[in-house]
Design an enzyme around this catalytic site. Sequence first.
Site, PDB file in Angstrom:
ATOM      1  N   GLU A 275     -32.693 -30.724  43.452  1.00  0.00           N
ATOM      2  CA  GLU A 275     -32.422 -32.144  43.216  1.00  0.00           C
ATOM      3  C   GLU A 275     -31.577 -32.320  41.955  1.00  0.00           C
ATOM      4  OE1 GLU A 275     -36.466 -33.477  43.522  1.00  0.00           O
ATOM      5  OE2 GLU A 275     -36.391 -33.052  45.669  1.00  0.00           O
TER       6      GLU A 275
ATOM      7  N   GLY B 146     -44.139 -29.866  46.538  1.00  0.00           N
ATOM      8  CA  GLY B 146     -43.747 -31.205  46.101  1.00  0.00           C
ATOM      9  C   GLY B 146     -44.686 -32.251  46.676  1.00  0.00           C
ATOM     10  N   GLY B 147     -44.280 -32.839  47.796  1.00  0.00           N
ATOM     11  CA  GLY B 147     -45.031 -33.948  48.396  1.00  0.00           C
ATOM     12  C   GLY B 147     -46.529 -33.704  48.524  1.00  0.00           C
TER      13      GLY B 147
ATOM     14  N   GLY C 281     -38.648 -31.683  51.050  1.00  0.00           N
ATOM     15  CA  GLY C 281     -38.930 -33.091  51.331  1.00  0.00           C
ATOM     16  C   GLY C 281     -38.541 -33.520  52.733  1.00  0.00           C
TER      17      GLY C 281
ATOM     18  N   ASN D  20     -45.146 -29.854  41.957  1.00  0.00           N
ATOM     19  CA  ASN D  20     -44.048 -30.586  41.324  1.00  0.00           C
ATOM     20  C   ASN D  20     -44.192 -32.054  41.702  1.00  0.00           C
ATOM     21  OD1 ASN D  20     -41.624 -31.657  40.482  1.00  0.00           O
ATOM     22  ND2 ASN D  20     -40.345 -30.450  41.882  1.00  0.00           N
ATOM     23  N   TRP D  21     -44.625 -32.851  40.745  1.00  0.00           N
ATOM     24  CA  TRP D  21     -44.923 -34.264  41.040  1.00  0.00           C
ATOM     25  C   TRP D  21     -43.670 -35.137  41.066  1.00  0.00           C
ATOM     26  CZ3 TRP D  21     -49.858 -35.233  37.507  1.00  0.00           C
ATOM     27  CH2 TRP D  21     -50.879 -34.355  37.913  1.00  0.00           C
ATOM     28  N   LYS D  22     -42.554 -34.569  40.654  1.00  0.00           N
ATOM     29  CA  LYS D  22     -41.278 -35.306  40.641  1.00  0.00           C
ATOM     30  C   LYS D  22     -41.441 -36.661  39.921  1.00  0.00           C
ATOM     31  CE  LYS D  22     -39.872 -32.662  44.631  1.00  0.00           C
ATOM     32  NZ  LYS D  22     -39.087 -32.543  45.848  1.00  0.00           N
TER      33      LYS D  22
ATOM     34  N   HIS E 185     -33.818 -26.794  39.911  1.00  0.00           N
ATOM     35  CA  HIS E 185     -34.293 -27.467  41.123  1.00  0.00           C
ATOM     36  C   HIS E 185     -33.095 -28.073  41.860  1.00  0.00           C
ATOM     37  CE1 HIS E 185     -36.286 -30.143  43.875  1.00  0.00           C
ATOM     38  NE2 HIS E 185     -37.378 -29.416  43.690  1.00  0.00           N
TER      39      HIS E 185
ATOM     40  N   GLU F 246     -36.297 -22.029  47.270  1.00  0.00           N
ATOM     41  CA  GLU F 246     -36.485 -23.327  47.917  1.00  0.00           C
ATOM     42  C   GLU F 246     -35.228 -23.673  48.712  1.00  0.00           C
ATOM     43  OE1 GLU F 246     -39.574 -25.903  45.842  1.00  0.00           O
ATOM     44  OE2 GLU F 246     -37.731 -26.183  44.719  1.00  0.00           O
TER      45      GLU F 246
ATOM     46  N   SER G  57     -41.438 -28.232  51.721  1.00  0.00           N
ATOM     47  CA  SER G  57     -42.361 -28.777  52.726  1.00  0.00           C
ATOM     48  C   SER G  57     -43.590 -27.902  52.980  1.00  0.00           C
ATOM     49  CB  SER G  57     -41.624 -29.062  54.039  1.00  0.00           C
ATOM     50  OG  SER G  57     -40.618 -30.036  53.827  1.00  0.00           O
TER      51      SER G  57
HETATM   52  P1  PGA Z   1     -41.544 -30.626  49.015  1.00  0.00           P
HETATM   53  O1  PGA Z   1     -40.819 -30.342  47.617  1.00  0.00           O
HETATM   54  O2  PGA Z   1     -42.788 -29.776  49.052  1.00  0.00           O
HETATM   55  O3  PGA Z   1     -41.831 -32.094  49.007  1.00  0.00           O
HETATM   56  O4  PGA Z   1     -40.577 -30.222  50.071  1.00  0.00           O
HETATM   57  C1  PGA Z   1     -40.758 -29.049  47.087  1.00  0.00           C
HETATM   58  C2  PGA Z   1     -39.974 -29.067  45.803  1.00  0.00           C
HETATM   59  O5  PGA Z   1     -39.028 -29.841  45.698  1.00  0.00           O
HETATM   60  O6  PGA Z   1     -40.278 -28.319  44.850  1.00  0.00           O
END
Ligand code: PGA
Length: 249
Positions: free
Chosen positions: A97, A229-230, A173, A9-11, A95, A167, A208
């Site tokens: 966020e 994500g990251g 994050g 997930n590149w956000k 998600h 998640e 993470s």
């Molecule tokens: P993260 O994000 O690996 O940076 O914690 C995961 C996600 O939000 O899908």
Amino acid sequence: MAKSLLAGNWKMHGTAQSAAQLAADIADGLASKAPETIVFPPLVHLPLVIAELADRSPIAVGAQNVSQYPEGAYTGEVSAQMLADLGCQYGLVGHSERRTLLGETDQLVADKFAALQDAGLTPVLCVGETLDQRQQGLTLPVVKRQIDAVVTRVGLDNVCRAVVAYEPVWAIGTGETATPEQAQEVHAYIRGQLTEQGRSTRLLYGGSVNADNAAALFAQPDIDGGLVGGASLQAQQFLKIAQQMVEQK
Ligand code: PGA
């Protein structure tokens, strides 16, 4: 079909150039024995990533968001059919966020899930508790409520045809990961909620995930893959995670 699945997930990161480069580096680096892989670039980078991957890689592409409506006067929105026309095969819904920062409710998440399936895309439904909820012992009830809202909207069979990503919000994050045991407990619970049909449903862990903790997470019996994500923004990290998955699954 192998069950393991790795999603990045590149956000809201990157430029047109860096997105194309990241896609190319992942495609070039994935070994022949790689897990099924999806990348979720920012919306405006979807066409160039899809073009970059076309004819050279089985990596699937998904959208990070979708409108709940099929079409109409919804300024700024993008429908599931538009995403399908581009060549997207997956869509993220729920998600944290979007739930917490953008106020998406269980009902809206369920509507978006339905919109994706109506257009032939596979939803990746994200669920998970906040730190506060975990400390109050509400992890499983929260996850159940989030899944039930979608089951009520589309039926259990349709949820079982999708991908579910657990998640924990406190792990996204933050560099703090659920322990493999904590994650497995929730995954086993979700598997139980999905009953018989859900035995083949792919359940991803996210929060993470990195090259150092991936192996222990993927070794758990009900963790079929990861939503990263990251660490998905660096091709080498992401490829190492793919390698860990191959070794564990
Ligand atoms: P993260 O994000 O690996 O940076 O914690 C995961 C996600 O939000 O899908």
